[in-house]
Write an enzyme that holds these catalytic residues in place. Sequence first.
Site, PDB file in Angstrom:
ATOM      1  N   HIS A   1      25.451  40.736   6.126  1.00 52.00           N
ATOM      2  CA  HIS A   1      25.021  39.337   6.161  1.00 52.00           C
ATOM      3  C   HIS A   1      26.153  38.340   6.083  1.00 52.00           C
ATOM      4  O   HIS A   1      25.906  37.132   6.006  1.00 52.00           O
ATOM      5  CB  HIS A   1      24.062  39.044   5.006  1.00 52.00           C
ATOM      6  CG  HIS A   1      22.672  39.527   5.248  1.00 52.00           C
ATOM      7  ND1 HIS A   1      21.727  38.775   5.884  1.00 52.00           N
ATOM      8  CD2 HIS A   1      22.089  40.710   4.960  1.00 52.00           C
ATOM      9  CE1 HIS A   1      20.596  39.457   5.968  1.00 52.00           C
ATOM     10  NE2 HIS A   1      20.798  40.645   5.415  1.00 52.00           N
TER      11      HIS A   1
ATOM     12  N   LYS B   1      20.259  23.501   2.553  1.00 48.46           N
ATOM     13  CA  LYS B   1      20.750  24.880   2.508  1.00 48.46           C
ATOM     14  C   LYS B   1      21.585  24.991   1.232  1.00 48.46           C
ATOM     15  O   LYS B   1      21.856  23.978   0.591  1.00 48.46           O
ATOM     16  CB  LYS B   1      21.612  25.192   3.724  1.00 48.46           C
ATOM     17  CG  LYS B   1      22.648  24.101   4.057  1.00 48.46           C
ATOM     18  CD  LYS B   1      23.423  24.378   5.338  1.00 48.46           C
ATOM     19  CE  LYS B   1      22.652  24.133   6.608  1.00 48.46           C
ATOM     20  NZ  LYS B   1      22.355  25.356   7.326  1.00 48.46           N
ATOM     21  N   ARG B   2      21.982  26.197   0.843  1.00 50.59           N
ATOM     22  CA  ARG B   2      22.883  26.303  -0.302  1.00 50.59           C
ATOM     23  C   ARG B   2      24.108  25.420  -0.087  1.00 50.59           C
ATOM     24  O   ARG B   2      24.570  25.234   1.045  1.00 50.59           O
ATOM     25  CB  ARG B   2      23.316  27.768  -0.489  1.00 50.59           C
ATOM     26  CG  ARG B   2      22.216  28.679  -0.986  1.00 50.59           C
ATOM     27  CD  ARG B   2      21.671  28.222  -2.332  1.00 50.59           C
ATOM     28  NE  ARG B   2      22.631  28.435  -3.379  1.00 50.59           N
ATOM     29  CZ  ARG B   2      22.526  29.372  -4.323  1.00 50.59           C
ATOM     30  NH1 ARG B   2      21.457  30.151  -4.369  1.00 50.59           N
ATOM     31  NH2 ARG B   2      23.447  29.507  -5.244  1.00 50.59           N
TER      32      ARG B   2
ATOM     33  N   LYS C   1      29.629  25.689   4.723  1.00 51.21           N
ATOM     34  CA  LYS C   1      28.515  24.999   5.384  1.00 51.21           C
ATOM     35  C   LYS C   1      28.828  23.526   5.623  1.00 51.21           C
ATOM     36  O   LYS C   1      28.114  22.832   6.332  1.00 51.21           O
ATOM     37  CB  LYS C   1      27.235  25.162   4.564  1.00 51.21           C
ATOM     38  CG  LYS C   1      26.701  26.610   4.535  1.00 51.21           C
ATOM     39  CD  LYS C   1      25.470  26.724   3.648  1.00 51.21           C
ATOM     40  CE  LYS C   1      24.896  28.119   3.524  1.00 51.21           C
ATOM     41  NZ  LYS C   1      24.094  28.544   4.675  1.00 51.21           N
TER      42      LYS C   1
ATOM     43  N   THR D   1      19.006  30.512   9.129  1.00 48.65           N
ATOM     44  CA  THR D   1      17.590  30.583   9.486  1.00 48.65           C
ATOM     45  C   THR D   1      16.937  29.212   9.277  1.00 48.65           C
ATOM     46  O   THR D   1      15.903  28.927   9.871  1.00 48.65           O
ATOM     47  CB  THR D   1      16.839  31.629   8.639  1.00 48.65           C
ATOM     48  OG1 THR D   1      17.138  31.401   7.259  1.00 48.65           O
ATOM     49  CG2 THR D   1      17.236  33.033   9.031  1.00 48.65           C
TER      50      THR D   1
ATOM     51  N   LYS E   1      13.825  27.266  11.442  1.00 52.04           N
ATOM     52  CA  LYS E   1      12.627  26.600  10.911  1.00 52.04           C
ATOM     53  C   LYS E   1      12.553  25.174  11.419  1.00 52.04           C
ATOM     54  O   LYS E   1      11.478  24.686  11.805  1.00 52.04           O
ATOM     55  CB  LYS E   1      12.667  26.564   9.372  1.00 52.04           C
ATOM     56  CG  LYS E   1      12.643  27.910   8.700  1.00 52.04           C
ATOM     57  CD  LYS E   1      13.004  27.765   7.213  1.00 52.04           C
ATOM     58  CE  LYS E   1      13.482  29.093   6.654  1.00 52.04           C
ATOM     59  NZ  LYS E   1      14.201  28.923   5.359  1.00 52.04           N
TER      60      LYS E   1
HETATM   61  C1  LIG Z   1      15.488  29.097   5.077  1.00 49.66           C
HETATM   62  C2  LIG Z   1      15.973  28.892   3.711  1.00 49.66           C
HETATM   63  C3  LIG Z   1      17.336  29.073   3.420  1.00 49.66           C
HETATM   64  C4  LIG Z   1      18.358  29.431   4.469  1.00 49.66           C
HETATM   65  O1  LIG Z   1      18.905  28.240   5.015  1.00 49.66           O
HETATM   66  P1  LIG Z   1      20.239  28.254   5.902  1.00 49.66           P
HETATM   67  O2  LIG Z   1      20.274  26.884   6.474  1.00 49.66           O
HETATM   68  O3  LIG Z   1      20.044  29.297   6.950  1.00 49.66           O
HETATM   69  O4  LIG Z   1      21.370  28.547   4.993  1.00 49.66           O
HETATM   70  C5  LIG Z   1      17.748  28.871   2.118  1.00 49.66           C
HETATM   71  N1  LIG Z   1      16.886  28.518   1.145  1.00 49.66           N
HETATM   72  C6  LIG Z   1      15.572  28.312   1.402  1.00 49.66           C
HETATM   73  C7  LIG Z   1      14.674  27.901   0.292  1.00 49.66           C
HETATM   74  C8  LIG Z   1      15.068  28.500   2.680  1.00 49.66           C
HETATM   75  O5  LIG Z   1      13.764  28.316   2.909  1.00 49.66           O
END
Ligand SMILES: *Cc1c(COP(=O)(O)O)cnc(C)c1O
Length: 834
Positions: free
Chosen positions: A376, A567-568, A573, A675, A679
């Site tokens: 990952h 995101k984190r 990032k 991901t 979304k």
């Molecule tokens: C989808 C999701 C992530 C992943 O987000 P990235 O932008 O791909 O880092 C992290 N936390 C939550 C709560 C999510 O739903």
Amino acid sequence: MSPHKSKNIHPTLPSLALPEQGLKKKELIESFKQYYIHLLGRDENCRTPYYAFEAISLALRDRLMERWKATHKKYKYSGCRRGFYLSMEYLLGRSLTNSMLNLGAKDAVSEGLSELGIETDELINAELDAGLGNGGLGRLAACFMDSCATMQLPVIGYGLRYEYGMFTQNIVNGEQVEKPDHWLRRGNIWEIERLEYSHRIKFCGRTQLQTDESGKKRVHWIETSDVLAVPFDTPVPGYCNDTVNTLRLWKAVATEEFNLDEFNEGDYAEAVAEKISAENITMVLYPNDANENGKELRLRQQYFLASASLQDVVTHWVALHGEDFSQFAAKNCFQLNDTHPSIAVAELMRLLIDNHGLGWQDAWTITRNTMAYTNHTLLPEALEKWPVSLMRGLLPRLMEIIFEINAHFLAEVSAHWPGDFERQRRMSLIEEGEEQQVRMAYLAIVGSYSVNGVAELHSRLLQRDLFSDFYALWPQKFNNKTNGVTPRRWLIASNPGLAALISETIGDDWMSDLSLLKKLLPYAEDAEFRQRWYRTKQLAKQKLIEFKQQQHDIDINLEALFDVQVKRIHEYKRQLLNILHVIYLYNRIKKGDTANWVPRCVLIGGKAAPGYKAAKKIIKLINNVADVINSDPDTQGKLQLVFLSDYSVLAMEKICPGADLSEQISTAGKEASGTGNMKLMMNGAVTIGTLDGANIEILEEVGEDNFFLFGLTEAQVAERRKHYDPVSTIEQDEDLRQVVKLLECGHFNQFEPGIFDELIGSIKSPNDPWMTVADFRSYIDTQKRVEEAYRDRDRWIKMSIINCANSGKFSTDRTISEYNRDIWKLESQPVGTK
Ligand SMILES: *Cc1c(COP(=O)(O)O)cnc(C)c1O
């Protein structure tokens, strides 16, 4: 001892089948009332929605239970090959909406409750968020479970039942404060404890070679401190198909034995306390995303998961086939979600050799044909290593096995590249140095028949860089499986308005075949449809505003471009790049450079690992910049910056429907997949992004006209790094110079001198790994293109529709079908409840 033997207690138990529980409104409400009144002891005077939530969930659980049993039977009697997903994290979120949706009972429940004067939404909101994961990796595991059940694949998810999930994030004086998340404090309505399937997990002790009666030598792992692994099962319903799979989470429980010595010496309390400490293993989720920290308790957790899950599968095997393991690899496969459970490679060897008497070679052939590994991350600091000394103390038998695997493996390397000792040193499972360490990723690769990355670029870079020696040795092991998200949670359930519009337009087959969303494409040219799309988006934006206002009273302009980065918080990032842009916009407003201004609301959310100082400082910076901007009358109606605290699955469910612009701005080559990008796209947001991770594939799906591409490519990043000189870049770019000047003069920390110095220093350093400054100009110019596009509403709505219509590839149904086609090779098992 074997828990499976207990099935003989009732050899003649009659069939206990109940009449089927219906899904009609009347039947559901009957059950609801029974649970509410009889089991929970509540009546019409109870004003706490929590109990009504429990009652309706129990009613639905009954319906799931029948299908669960039927699914279980189907798998058992078909003798099918099985898959097991091993993951330290499952970021599940809430379950009620998902259960209603997948059972096809959404309308019946809402209508029935509403006749009783109960708002379904109120019950939905009473459920706690199951936050047993950090971010993308854990959410991926949860989406995978949904897709496996929807595709009727015989897959069990194995994980840990943490008492405390991901911490809750509070913002105090602009800073992150972590609050423990005791998500089980009111119990968990969805799980079922199955004490009868407990297993014993060994720790510490020592090994001893013994000769058995037949003269065979066997290693015994003795004088161990044992902990019980007790499974809690959660049903995972497929989408309207009667399949209910199992997510089995292990809880650590003390054994009932006491250390007799201590006991007799009168240290009763110590003896009890020591036993209780065994239960710490599953007490808390480690809140680190993409940075490991080498804590002993973490290794205990990993082994606990691997051993309990493998024992579960092996015990089940032996109950059916006795000691004949010849078909084991043909009937079972394990997918390792990152290296976290990769000790499973050595554990399966141990179980087969020590417990079941197989020879090394037979055991190794089985192991190598059973394990598959998903990587990952490309960040070298996130690659797990465990000190040999630590592993030897905690898992002495496993350490011996790893050394032996390594000896056999290095012989293979040496046969392939005779005399190449440098390569042997590079590829060894043991890293030499001041302290010997076990390289867990290499253990996973050596012990697996498949190694995959999570997006095309990421998989290519794994082969080229991180694992190049292994790719040279075993090219056929390597493959790509681009991530996805489940459209049931991330579009149908979270954005009912948009889902209804789509279904009205193209029918509802898209819900289980997301590629059918392409049928929307012609409607991008239909002005009336665009108007409906726009109105739906505005409603979702209004709801997002209301969600935010629950935390913080702020007036958000509905007409503004909703610019979202959630995101984190991590340097790679590049939330910092986003902030530089916000400061740039603010500076333009202050200079009066606002002709043709497009109002913008920048929303940033995410948690920082508690020990990650730079990430926490980024949160503080966002909040300080937000304070200055939002309280300045000049920015009114033009620019807002909002920090969305406590980002989580439930927050994302509210956020993605309302986003216009999706920020995916990592340094190229650093984000494995992402991901969140999927979304947001699925919900009609347009991406501004670098050529990184799955952004590249999103761009391929929508085309350059419907994606705001900027920044250096991975190859250009590597090239630029050789002579990276951010200070002169800043000097030469007047806009950037002014932004940095505002930061440096303390404009955003007037009463907190110096707090951002390190952060500013990091982007000015020629060694900045994330090269934030290098992409500034390109980012700013591309944001201008975003504004032009947004000003032309028709054009923007077209882009939004086109993004949603082309998001079909990013369903985990597609991802899982590829895992299945290339790695698992399971047969779909349709279930009928009759
Ligand atoms: C989808 C999701 C992530 C992943 O987000 P990235 O932008 O791909 O880092 C992290 N936390 C939550 C709560 C999510 O739903």
